[in-house]
Design an enzyme around this catalytic site. Structure first.
Site, PDB file in Angstrom:
ATOM      1  N   GLY A  23      30.673  35.479  34.923  1.00 27.18           N
ATOM      2  CA  GLY A  23      30.962  34.123  34.485  1.00 27.18           C
ATOM      3  C   GLY A  23      30.017  33.106  35.076  1.00 27.18           C
ATOM      4  N   VAL A  25      29.694  29.192  37.381  1.00 30.58           N
ATOM      5  CA  VAL A  25      30.300  28.304  38.360  1.00 30.58           C
ATOM      6  C   VAL A  25      29.709  26.912  38.161  1.00 30.58           C
ATOM      7  CG1 VAL A  25      30.647  27.810  40.807  1.00 30.58           C
ATOM      8  CG2 VAL A  25      30.661  30.164  40.002  1.00 30.58           C
ATOM      9  N   LYS A  40      35.077  27.937  38.687  1.00 26.26           N
ATOM     10  CA  LYS A  40      34.582  29.245  38.280  1.00 26.26           C
ATOM     11  C   LYS A  40      35.257  29.662  36.982  1.00 26.26           C
ATOM     12  CE  LYS A  40      33.898  33.941  40.035  1.00 26.26           C
ATOM     13  NZ  LYS A  40      34.050  34.819  41.217  1.00 26.26           N
ATOM     14  N   ASP A 132      32.666  43.654  47.813  1.00 31.48           N
ATOM     15  CA  ASP A 132      31.348  43.180  47.390  1.00 31.48           C
ATOM     16  C   ASP A 132      30.720  42.322  48.483  1.00 31.48           C
ATOM     17  OD1 ASP A 132      29.201  43.016  45.636  1.00 31.48           O
ATOM     18  OD2 ASP A 132      29.946  41.181  44.694  1.00 31.48           O
TER      19      ASP A 132
END
Length: 571
Positions: A23, A25, A40, A132
């Site tokens: 996506g 931001v 976001k 992550d």
């Protein structure tokens, strides 16, 4: 894409901060408070993917439960115009990936890691994995002259109980260069997976590079699964060798070999930097020679040794344990004082990239079906007989070699023995010079092949090669990327080959008929991650045998290695 001045979910868009795989931001203004926020949004083209949509929606719930001074707070979330969104605090500063290692003092690098470790341990205690951890997800902001550290983007985090479902969809989401071996092989995850990624991040902040760099993803995966990390003391002047041992432990191939928490790892790194000659801690490093002096070449391992942890951090399953590396450090120092709570201030409109995950989605198809679940628990000794239809290959179809007892009347000369193997498997092995003590050449699929005598056996493949007993000569062939390695061995008697087979343990035995010939395969269990092993017994017409074939896969599953074997021209 939202435009400047547009109102979305009640927030006025100032500008786009960044765009990633899941996506975008945006920097946006709160409608009622004098506050800039990071908004976001999930990409609309991904909205139809139920799993990704649920993961994105879960992000808000996860972060809302993680109220910690080193975690970017979430203010609100919702769905507007069929597009999920999350409103988070805007961090007015760079991320750690923008830092130049040459200009970053090691003490500051370790402080950044220590603050990030506090955030991770806090999340882990609440059952949340980040999954992550990387420099781009560590945000830095100056507050009253002090640098604040924030961990961002728990967008692919999951509750620990959901961790084993990662590969059920046939894909995983992670940044490859910072991913743990268990992420890459589809194994269950725990907090020590985040610790591994945090250690990769420290490696990057100290040296400017990642532990396992390669041009191709397969090379990066191979490094994480099979190679020891290079010593940071050799990559940057002034770093003590004690840091090599700390990173070797945090980058252990097995989670059991790592520190108990991210905070313990960060504290050990700080102690190694500030007092590398303090009290005792023992860790293994494959880069240290038996004498503890000059580094050993990768793949060369010293004798076994004992550590308080009971695990050689970088040992690949089946390899010989590495030599011991010692460093000393003082007793654990008190935890650093908590950072001051965030203070409200009007953020400047300079760029920062908040929580945009540079997502690398590797499907099984994308890496040739190499990343899959491994079944390391099956240790069956049951036999089964199946019949396989001929498998088309691009090789020339030849009449199978006469399968009388090959052990009869064999010469003692290694060159002549190698020629016997070459003539028995002409499409797998190069031709041998019977007058030469050693032969080399190109085998099947371009493999580099060499002959060996029993007194000087071939090097271990790194998969934990079985002891194939009292063989006379061997052709050992190393395949290229994506191709298995294979070895043909010849015995001077059928009894010697039978003894080698009887000595195997932990296998599944299967009789297979291919192209009219009967073979018996011993698929060995308990192999290293994505390094399956297979021993093949060749039968002669009178029931005797003196040849065995040993195959080991590279970034493959047991089934993929068996498929390769079926298609190979072994007749």
């Amino acid at each position: 894409m939202l435009r400047v001045g547009e109102v979305f979910a009640g927030y006025e868009i100032e500008r786009e901060l960044g765009r990633g795989g899941m996506g975008s931001v945006y920097l946006a203004r709160h409608p009622r408070l004098p506050r800039l926020i990071a908004l976001k949004l999930l990409s609309q083209d991904l909205f139809g993917d139920i799993e990704i949509r649920r993961r994105f929606e879960r992000e808000g719930d996860l972060i809302a439960r993680l109220d910690h001074p080193n975690i970017v707070p979430v203010y609100d979330r919702g769905i507007d115009d069929a597009q999920p969104w999350i409103a988070m605090r805007y961090i007015d500063g760079p991320d750690a990936s923008q830092l130049e290692a040459a200009n970053l003092p090691p003490r500051q690098a370790i402080r950044i890691i220590a603050e990030t470790a506090r955030a991770l341990d806090f999340a882990h205690r609440r059952g949340v994995l980040h999954r992550d951890v990387k420099p781009a997800n560590i945000l830095l902001e100056q507050v009253d002259g002090e640098e604040r550290v924030f961990l961002a983007d728990f967008g692919i985090a999951r509750l620990r109980d959901d961790a084993t479902k990662l590969t059920q969809t046939g894909s995983f989401t992670a940044t490859l260069t910072y991913a743990s071996p268990e992420q890459l092989s589809g194994q269950p995850l725990d907090p020590r997976s985040d610790q591994y990624s945090l250690a990769c991040t420290l490696f990057r902040l100290l040296t400017g590079d990642v532990p396992f760099a390669a041009e191709h993803p397969v090379g990066i995966i191979h490094g994480h699964l099979n190679q020891p990390p290079p010593p940071v003391s050799a990559l940057r002047a002034g770093l003590p060798q004690a840091l090599d041992a700390v990173l070797a432990r945090a980058l252990a191939k097995y989670p059991e070999g790592r520190f108990d928490s991210c905070g313990e790892f960060a504290a050990a790194a700080q102690q190694a930097l500030e007092n590398p000659a303090g009290a005792t801690v023992v860790a293994h490093s494959p880069f240290v020679s038996q004498s503890g002096g000059s580094p050993a070449a990768p793949g060369q391992f010293g004798p076994a040794s004992t550590t308080p942890y009971g695990v050689d951090p970088n040992r690949v399953p089946g390899q010989q344990p590495a030599a011991t590396m010692r460093y000393t450090a003082p007793a654990p120092a008190p935890a650093p004082a908590p950072s001051p709570p965030p203070r409200e201030k009007r953020s400047k409109l300079r760029g920062c990239l908040l929580g945009v995950t540079a997502v690398v989605v590797l499907t099984l198809m994308a890496v040739g079906g190499l990343i899959a679940w491994l079944d390391e628990n099956g240790t069956s000794h049951t036999s089964a007989t199946t019949s396989e239809a001929p498998v088309p290959t691009t090789e020339v179809d030849v009449t199978p070699t006469e399968t009388t007892d090959p052990a009869a009347g064999l010469t003692e000369h290694s060159g002549a023995d190698a020629q016997v193997l070459s003539q028995r498997f002409p499409q797998m092995l190069p031709q041998a010079d019977p007058a030469a003590d050693a032969n080399t050449g190109t085998g099947y699929q371009g493999a580099a092949c060499s002959t060996y005598q029993h007194s000087s056996p071939p090097p271990d493949t790194g998969s934990g090669d079985p002891d194939l007993g009292n063989w006379a000569v061997a052709w050992n062939c190393v395949g290229g990327v994506g191709h298995p390695a294979y070895r043909f061995v010849m015995y001077r008697s059928a009894a010697d080959a039978e003894d080698a087979l009887n000595a195997l343990s932990g296998y599944t035995k299967t009789d297979i008929k291919v192209h009219g010939n009967l073979y018996t395969n011993y698929q060995i269990s308990g192999s290293a991650l994505l390094r399956p092993r297979l021993v093949t017994e060749f039968h002669s017409q009178d029931g005797k045998h003196a040849f065995l074939m040993y195959s080991t896969g590279f970034l493959a599953t047991d089934d993929q290695l068996l498929d390769w074997w079926r298609s190979a021209p072994i007749n």
